[in-house]
Design a protein around this motif. Structure first.
Motif, short mmCIF file in Angstrom:
data_model
loop_
_atom_site.label_atom_id
_atom_site.label_comp_id
_atom_site.label_asym_id
_atom_site.label_seq_id
_atom_site.Cartn_x
_atom_site.Cartn_y
_atom_site.Cartn_z
N THR A 163 0.99 -1.21 -0.04
CA THR A 163 -0.08 0.11 -0.01
C THR A 163 0.91 1.25 -0.02
N ALA A 164 0.37 2.34 -0.25
CA ALA A 164 1.11 3.46 -0.27
C ALA A 164 1.42 3.69 1.13
N ASP A 165 0.61 3.59 2.17
CA ASP A 165 1.18 3.83 3.44
C ASP A 165 2.10 2.88 3.99
N ASP A 166 2.06 1.55 3.52
CA ASP A 166 3.52 0.79 3.63
C ASP A 166 4.67 1.58 3.18
N VAL A 202 5.39 4.83 2.26
CA VAL A 202 5.59 5.87 3.08
C VAL A 202 6.03 5.72 4.61
N GLY A 203 5.70 4.66 5.09
CA GLY A 203 6.36 4.30 6.62
C GLY A 203 7.69 3.76 6.43
N GLU A 205 9.92 7.00 5.72
CA GLU A 205 9.69 7.67 6.70
C GLU A 205 10.82 7.27 7.85
N GLN A 223 5.99 14.17 -1.63
CA GLN A 223 6.09 12.63 -1.83
C GLN A 223 5.24 11.99 -3.09
N THR A 243 3.48 2.05 -6.69
CA THR A 243 3.53 0.74 -6.33
C THR A 243 3.56 -0.45 -7.65
#
Length: 132
Positions: free
Chosen positions: A7-10, A12-13, A16, A77, A81
């Motif tokens: 996922t995009a959150d994966d 970005v995490g 980061e 950012q 994916t």
């Protein structure tokens, strides 16, 4: 190799975590986010770094010479994916302390990730100066 798409959150995490470790001068935590066979293209270096160990030696030399990150922030950012990994691009503003004083840079960075088991690890990093 995993073929599921992060996922995009994966992504970005994972990115980061790299930026946070870099900003904290935490080499152990920083380099743990890269695969041993990761490659690095830094415009300030004369050639590509062909594995993480090469970059770790370079980092230790910088630290020994008094280099330290003071701030590092990520903006603008973009996550792309694909099955098994992702490409993360962003703008990076960094200020470092050196034996000669402080230096601030604005750069663009691309980090390519792949799954290693169930976590994303960086397999390539490319850094270039920001235009303007």
């Amino acid at each position: 190799m995993s073929t599921h798409e992060p996922t995009a959150d994966d992504v970005v995490g994972a990115a980061e975590a790299i930026v946070d470790a870099f900003a904290a001068n935490d080499g152990d935590r920083y380099f743990a986010r890269f695969a041993p066979d990761a490659t690095f293209c830094f415009y300030a270096e004369p050639s590509r770094l062909n594995d993480r160990a090469t970059y770790e030696r370079l980092w230790r030399g910088w630290i020994a010479d008094g280099w330290r990150v003071k701030t590092c922030t990520s903006s603008n950012q973009l996550v792309q994916t694909f099955p098994g990994g992702a490409v993360f691009t962003h703008d990076v503003a960094t200020t470092v302390a050196t034996a000669d004083g402080e230096d601030s840079t604005r750069e663009r960075e691309t980090i390519v990730f792949r799954f290693d088991g169930d976590r994303l690890v960086a397999i390539h990093e490319h850094l270039s100066p920001a235009a303007g």
